[in-house]
Design a protein around this motif. Sequence first.
Motif, PDB file in Angstrom:
ATOM      1  N   ILE A 186      -0.974  21.495   5.053  1.00 46.00           N
ATOM      2  CA  ILE A 186      -0.664  21.981   3.713  1.00 46.00           C
ATOM      3  C   ILE A 186      -1.460  23.267   3.527  1.00 46.00           C
ATOM      4  N   TRP A 187      -0.771  24.373   3.311  1.00 46.77           N
ATOM      5  CA  TRP A 187      -1.426  25.673   3.159  1.00 46.77           C
ATOM      6  C   TRP A 187      -1.771  25.896   1.692  1.00 46.77           C
ATOM      7  N   VAL A 188      -3.000  26.323   1.418  1.00 47.23           N
ATOM      8  CA  VAL A 188      -3.483  26.493   0.044  1.00 47.23           C
ATOM      9  C   VAL A 188      -3.962  27.925  -0.169  1.00 47.23           C
ATOM     10  N   GLY A 189      -3.561  28.501  -1.348  1.00 49.80           N
ATOM     11  CA  GLY A 189      -4.012  29.862  -1.671  1.00 49.80           C
ATOM     12  C   GLY A 189      -3.969  30.088  -3.170  1.00 49.80           C
TER      13      GLY A 189
ATOM     14  N   PRO B 257       0.841  -1.207   0.000  1.00 45.91           N
ATOM     15  CA  PRO B 257       0.000   0.000   0.000  1.00 45.91           C
ATOM     16  C   PRO B 257       0.877   1.258   0.000  1.00 45.91           C
ATOM     17  N   LEU B 258       0.421   2.271  -0.742  1.00 49.69           N
ATOM     18  CA  LEU B 258       1.113   3.574  -0.807  1.00 49.69           C
ATOM     19  C   LEU B 258       0.097   4.569  -0.274  1.00 49.69           C
ATOM     20  N   VAL B 259       0.391   5.230   0.882  1.00 46.47           N
ATOM     21  CA  VAL B 259      -0.721   5.824   1.640  1.00 46.47           C
ATOM     22  C   VAL B 259      -0.498   7.270   2.077  1.00 46.47           C
ATOM     23  N   VAL B 260      -1.511   8.081   1.811  1.00 47.65           N
ATOM     24  CA  VAL B 260      -1.681   9.376   2.478  1.00 47.65           C
ATOM     25  C   VAL B 260      -2.940   9.185   3.342  1.00 47.65           C
TER      26      VAL B 260
ATOM     27  N   PRO C  66     -10.004  16.345  -1.789  1.00 49.51           N
ATOM     28  CA  PRO C  66     -11.399  16.794  -1.621  1.00 49.51           C
ATOM     29  C   PRO C  66     -11.983  17.370  -2.911  1.00 49.51           C
ATOM     30  N   LEU C  67     -11.141  17.972  -3.736  1.00 46.13           N
ATOM     31  CA  LEU C  67     -11.640  18.519  -5.008  1.00 46.13           C
ATOM     32  C   LEU C  67     -12.000  17.371  -5.941  1.00 46.13           C
TER      33      LEU C  67
ATOM     34  N   LEU D 243      -1.237  16.144  -3.205  1.00 47.50           N
ATOM     35  CA  LEU D 243      -2.458  15.332  -3.194  1.00 47.50           C
ATOM     36  C   LEU D 243      -3.398  15.658  -2.035  1.00 47.50           C
ATOM     37  N   VAL D 244      -2.847  16.109  -0.904  1.00 45.64           N
ATOM     38  CA  VAL D 244      -3.723  16.388   0.257  1.00 45.64           C
ATOM     39  C   VAL D 244      -4.816  17.405  -0.115  1.00 45.64           C
TER      40      VAL D 244
END
Length: 337
Positions: free
Chosen positions: A294-297, A107-110, A141-142, A136-137
């Motif tokens: 993970i910060w997203v903008g 298994p390859l897992v996040v 959700p998208l 990927l994080v």
Amino acid sequence: SDKTVAILGATGVVGTQMLVSLEERGFPVGRLVPLASARSVEAGRVVRFRGEDVPVELARPEAFEGVDIVLGAASDELAGKLLPEAVKRGATCVDNSHAFRLDADVPLVVPEINAADIAGNNGIVSNPNCATIIGLVPLWPLHQAAGLTRLVVSTYQAASGAGMAGLRELERETRAVAADEPMGQTDPFAHQLAHNLIPQIGGFDEMGYTSEEMKMQNEGRKIMHLPDLRVNCTCVRVPVARSHSESITCEFTRPLSVDQARELLEAAPGVRVVDDPAAGVYPMPLDTSDQDLIWVGRLRRDLSAPEGASALTFWCCGDQIRKGAATNAVQIAEHLL
Ligand code: 2RA
């Protein structure tokens, strides 16, 4: 109940961070077995854990006797040689190397994405590449809302991705530039990194992509169970200490507005939305270092997308040593308890 936990590569950048993440998260470590090379053992190296000095032991098959969980923070070669020996002795391994990531039975897992895959392990669970995890994080959700089909990614990867040697080399070069001294050898980097960008991480394949760039496609497909996902990735080393940044354009089968995407990201595990461009507020590596989100903008519609297509672009930053490697591995190990 308490576990005997070994760390293979305990004195490296990722191994050291694993100790911090284990402690921070209250992982039930009954006995710690820090494993390192003969050179470290002969040098009498110790690691700090729960306020105590723990001497490092020699990394060899016998060292895994009685070990319940191994966190692998060593090279592909050492992981490939030693982790099967640990499995033979009854341990379950969470490996940060690339050695087993694409093996069908590994298994390859996040954990935020596919923790359910962990149960299918045969003794080894692989930790994905740092740039894969960080991209990927927020993508997950998208995808769940709109059905991801294509990614165009550019990464801006910190010197820490090349380990302690990379961190030290960036510091050395930065001082040399400031003092107007000759640059000399730039190992582990092929070229000077200070005041420069190096568009190569790993070797090139016959299509002109590096091994690092192909990881985003191959690992992304496996983790999200999207075998037809199309990915074009460019990986660049940048003169930043420990956070990776990524510019991501993503296409979907179903409509997804910027507002919907923002709402999904604000509710997403492992994500922090930092996005008020008019006020000069967006993720930057200096802000995201030494924390696990993970910060997203810079979230916006992809204005180059064909009429009627569903496509967005965003910018994200994350700590390569923490969520990009050590913390993700410890989060996987928490599912083994
Ligand atoms: C790098 N992702 O950044 C690779 C290994 N950590 O160098």
